[in-house]
Design a protein around this motif. Structure first.
Motif, PDB file in Angstrom:
ATOM      1  N   CYS A   1      37.484 -25.934  -1.557  1.00 42.16           N
ATOM      2  CA  CYS A   1      36.266 -25.315  -1.267  1.00 42.16           C
ATOM      3  C   CYS A   1      35.336 -24.879  -2.108  1.00 42.16           C
ATOM      4  N   PRO A   2      34.050 -25.121  -1.860  1.00 35.04           N
ATOM      5  CA  PRO A   2      32.969 -24.880  -2.924  1.00 35.04           C
ATOM      6  C   PRO A   2      32.899 -23.390  -2.842  1.00 35.04           C
ATOM      7  N   ALA A   3      32.227 -22.747  -3.965  1.00 36.65           N
ATOM      8  CA  ALA A   3      31.698 -21.407  -4.109  1.00 36.65           C
ATOM      9  C   ALA A   3      30.345 -21.223  -3.203  1.00 36.65           C
ATOM     10  N   MET A   4      30.135 -20.401  -2.354  1.00 42.07           N
ATOM     11  CA  MET A   4      29.032 -20.151  -1.535  1.00 42.07           C
ATOM     12  C   MET A   4      28.542 -18.718  -1.916  1.00 42.07           C
ATOM     13  N   GLY A   5      27.136 -18.567  -1.597  1.00 41.66           N
ATOM     14  CA  GLY A   5      26.382 -17.089  -1.672  1.00 41.66           C
ATOM     15  C   GLY A   5      27.030 -16.566  -2.883  1.00 41.66           C
TER      16      GLY A   5
ATOM     17  N   GLU B   1      29.285 -16.164  -4.669  1.00 38.52           N
ATOM     18  CA  GLU B   1      30.783 -16.473  -5.119  1.00 38.52           C
ATOM     19  C   GLU B   1      31.987 -16.317  -4.151  1.00 38.52           C
ATOM     20  N   VAL B   2      31.730 -16.801  -3.079  1.00 37.83           N
ATOM     21  CA  VAL B   2      32.786 -16.536  -1.862  1.00 37.83           C
ATOM     22  C   VAL B   2      33.023 -17.904  -1.455  1.00 37.83           C
ATOM     23  N   LEU B   3      33.930 -18.003  -0.735  1.00 35.07           N
ATOM     24  CA  LEU B   3      34.552 -19.354  -0.206  1.00 35.07           C
ATOM     25  C   LEU B   3      33.572 -19.478   1.092  1.00 35.07           C
ATOM     26  N   GLU B   4      33.491 -20.694   1.295  1.00 35.98           N
ATOM     27  CA  GLU B   4      32.546 -21.113   2.546  1.00 35.98           C
ATOM     28  C   GLU B   4      33.093 -20.358   3.868  1.00 35.98           C
ATOM     29  N   GLU B   5      32.186 -19.426   4.581  1.00 34.34           N
ATOM     30  CA  GLU B   5      32.492 -18.487   5.474  1.00 34.34           C
ATOM     31  C   GLU B   5      32.707 -19.213   6.963  1.00 34.34           C
ATOM     32  N   GLY B   6      31.772 -20.262   7.125  1.00 32.56           N
ATOM     33  CA  GLY B   6      31.711 -20.622   8.362  1.00 32.56           C
ATOM     34  C   GLY B   6      32.810 -21.496   9.084  1.00 32.56           C
TER      35      GLY B   6
ATOM     36  N   ARG C   1      38.827 -17.563  -9.336  1.00 27.57           N
ATOM     37  CA  ARG C   1      39.713 -16.555  -9.954  1.00 27.57           C
ATOM     38  C   ARG C   1      40.193 -15.634  -8.675  1.00 27.57           C
ATOM     39  N   ASN C   2      39.178 -15.149  -7.757  1.00 25.95           N
ATOM     40  CA  ASN C   2      39.429 -14.366  -6.782  1.00 25.95           C
ATOM     41  C   ASN C   2      40.327 -15.016  -5.642  1.00 25.95           C
ATOM     42  N   TRP C   3      40.177 -16.386  -5.587  1.00 29.49           N
ATOM     43  CA  TRP C   3      40.935 -17.240  -4.379  1.00 29.49           C
ATOM     44  C   TRP C   3      42.339 -17.320  -5.141  1.00 29.49           C
ATOM     45  N   GLU C   4      42.598 -17.576  -6.257  1.00 25.02           N
ATOM     46  CA  GLU C   4      43.740 -17.524  -6.856  1.00 25.02           C
ATOM     47  C   GLU C   4      44.635 -16.258  -6.888  1.00 25.02           C
ATOM     48  N   GLU C   5      43.921 -15.233  -6.882  1.00 23.85           N
ATOM     49  CA  GLU C   5      44.604 -13.699  -6.899  1.00 23.85           C
ATOM     50  C   GLU C   5      45.089 -13.484  -5.282  1.00 23.85           C
TER      51      GLU C   5
ATOM     52  N   ASP D   1      46.703 -25.087 -13.320  1.00 21.93           N
ATOM     53  CA  ASP D   1      45.621 -24.482 -13.367  1.00 21.93           C
ATOM     54  C   ASP D   1      44.643 -25.096 -12.248  1.00 21.93           C
ATOM     55  N   SER D   2      43.934 -24.469 -11.627  1.00 20.70           N
ATOM     56  CA  SER D   2      43.003 -24.681 -10.430  1.00 20.70           C
ATOM     57  C   SER D   2      41.803 -25.652 -11.182  1.00 20.70           C
ATOM     58  N   VAL D   3      41.434 -26.620 -10.480  1.00 19.78           N
ATOM     59  CA  VAL D   3      40.188 -27.605 -11.034  1.00 19.78           C
ATOM     60  C   VAL D   3      38.939 -26.847 -10.289  1.00 19.78           C
ATOM     61  N   THR D   4      38.140 -26.708 -11.331  1.00 23.87           N
ATOM     62  CA  THR D   4      36.768 -26.320 -10.683  1.00 23.87           C
ATOM     63  C   THR D   4      35.761 -27.303 -11.536  1.00 23.87           C
TER      64      THR D   4
END
Length: 363
Positions: free
Chosen positions: A279-283, A285-290, A323-327, A339-342
């Motif tokens: 999932c990309p970062a949106m707005g 720096e949050v997950l895509e909300e739609g 980082r928030n998503w991992e937590e 490690d997550s891939v960005t």
């Protein structure tokens, strides 16, 4: 500016620093003048360096001194980037002493550059305004409306915002919108006019013009030249699941079903030993909300003990969304396999190699 140097006297010790643009490249040297020797001649007899007096000499009553890029300053710092690890500690001490010695011969009156000083209230105002703008990208927001929302004058808001972010409110908003739109173009099949409306543009021509000024290409060209990242997402990502998804080969030693978020739900989680989410970062720096966030929320309770991998792209910021998503995943009990891939915007070959490594770790 690159090469500039600042000397600041801090009245209170602090271990936290804020970088609103989410990027800092340089070297910071902190000296506790209460603990440091009164004179550093105890290290070298002929070196008459007195840290406390030097701070007073350079900063005076302003508590801050800035000197624009100078060759002799750049020379000192450039050598700090290529020091063998085994002798770094001692070498750094020598270079710091050299820097202090050189600064002792600098005239504040002749070399000081104007310093921009903002109060904490001004900095907090700019940051809060930036967060609000990121959460309202679907609207056209004027400075007048924004200043009214935060109960300050337009001039006060503009000065605070530009002092922190380096650009006016309108420029910041336009850049943020176009970078967010770019992610939508390469991560979704949504029509360009639909994406334009998501960011407050009812006219496709105006959207295309604004997009080209920021991103250097029209929306159509950007989507085409990004090499259909949506297809690469589907090819390299396993969002977990089964049913109508495509079954991929055994390159990493196991087969994987690749699905979009709309093809997946919590009922499919128990069918798999491992799962990967993209999932990309949106707005702000949050997950895509739609589409993605609701699906992820529904499966979060089933992540306990599950081998999990995360990857995605961003257009600004420093990866806070990951980082928030991992937590969130760790709190839910997920086992992150590596490690997550960005990646910033479209993935390069290194990012694609990291994705392959992630797939092998899951397998």
């Amino acid at each position: 500016m690159p090469g500039d140097l600042s000397v600041t006297v801090k009245r209170q010790r602090s271990s936290e620093y804020s970088f609103p643009l989410c990027h800092y490249h340089g070297i910071s040297i902190c000296i506790d003048t209460d603990a440091a020797p009164e004179c550093l001649s105890c290290f070298l007899e002929d070196v008459n360096v007195r840290p406390r007096e030097l701070a007073r000499w350079l900063c005076g009553k302003e508590n801050c001194f800035i000197i624009r890029s100078q060759a002799y300053i750049e020379h000192i710092f450039s050598e700090l980037y290529s020091v063998p690890e085994e002798c770094k500690k001692g070498y750094f001490k020598i270079k710091v002493l050299e820097l202090l010695f050189v600064l002792g011969s600098v005239s504040p009156e002749k070399n000081s550059a104007p310093a921009l000083s903002l109060s904490k209230l001004q900095a907090d105002l700019a940051k809060e305004a930036a967060v609000w703008l990121a959460e309202n990208l679907d609207r056209q927001v004027s400075v007048s409306e924004l200043s009214g929302r935060f109960h300050v004058s337009q001039t006060h808001l503009q000065n605070a915002f530009k002092g922190v972010y380096g650009v006016p409110v309108s420029s910041y908003t336009r850049i943020l919108k176009m970078q967010s739109a770019a992610l939508r173009l390469i991560h979704t099949d949504a029509a360009i006019l639909e994406i334009a409306s998501e960011f407050g543009y009812s006219n496709a021509g105006k959207f295309a013009s604004a997009f080209q000024k920021i991103m250097g290409e029209t929306p159509g060209e950007y989507r085409k030249n990004s090499g259909s990242l949506l297809e690469r997402d589907r090819k390299h990502a396993g969002n977990g699941g089964g049913g109508s998804g495509r079954r991929e080969g055994r390159r990493g030693g196991a087969e994987a079903d690749l699905l979009t978020a709309s093809e997946f739900d919590a009922s499919k989680m128990d069918s798999y030993d491992a799962v990967a989410f993209d999932c990309p970062a949106m707005g702000a720096e949050v997950l895509e909300e739609g589409e993605f966030q609701p699906i992820f929320d529904s499966v979060e309770g089933k992540l306990g003990g599950k081998k999990t991998g995360l990857f995605g792209s961003y257009g600004w910021g420093d990866g806070e969304w990951m980082r928030n998503w991992e937590e969130t995943c760790r709190t839910a009990g997920a086992v992150l396999v590596c490690d997550s891939v960005t990646c910033n915007e479209a993935p390069d070959e290194d990012a694609l190699d990291d994705c392959r490594a992630l797939g092998k770790a899951l397998a």
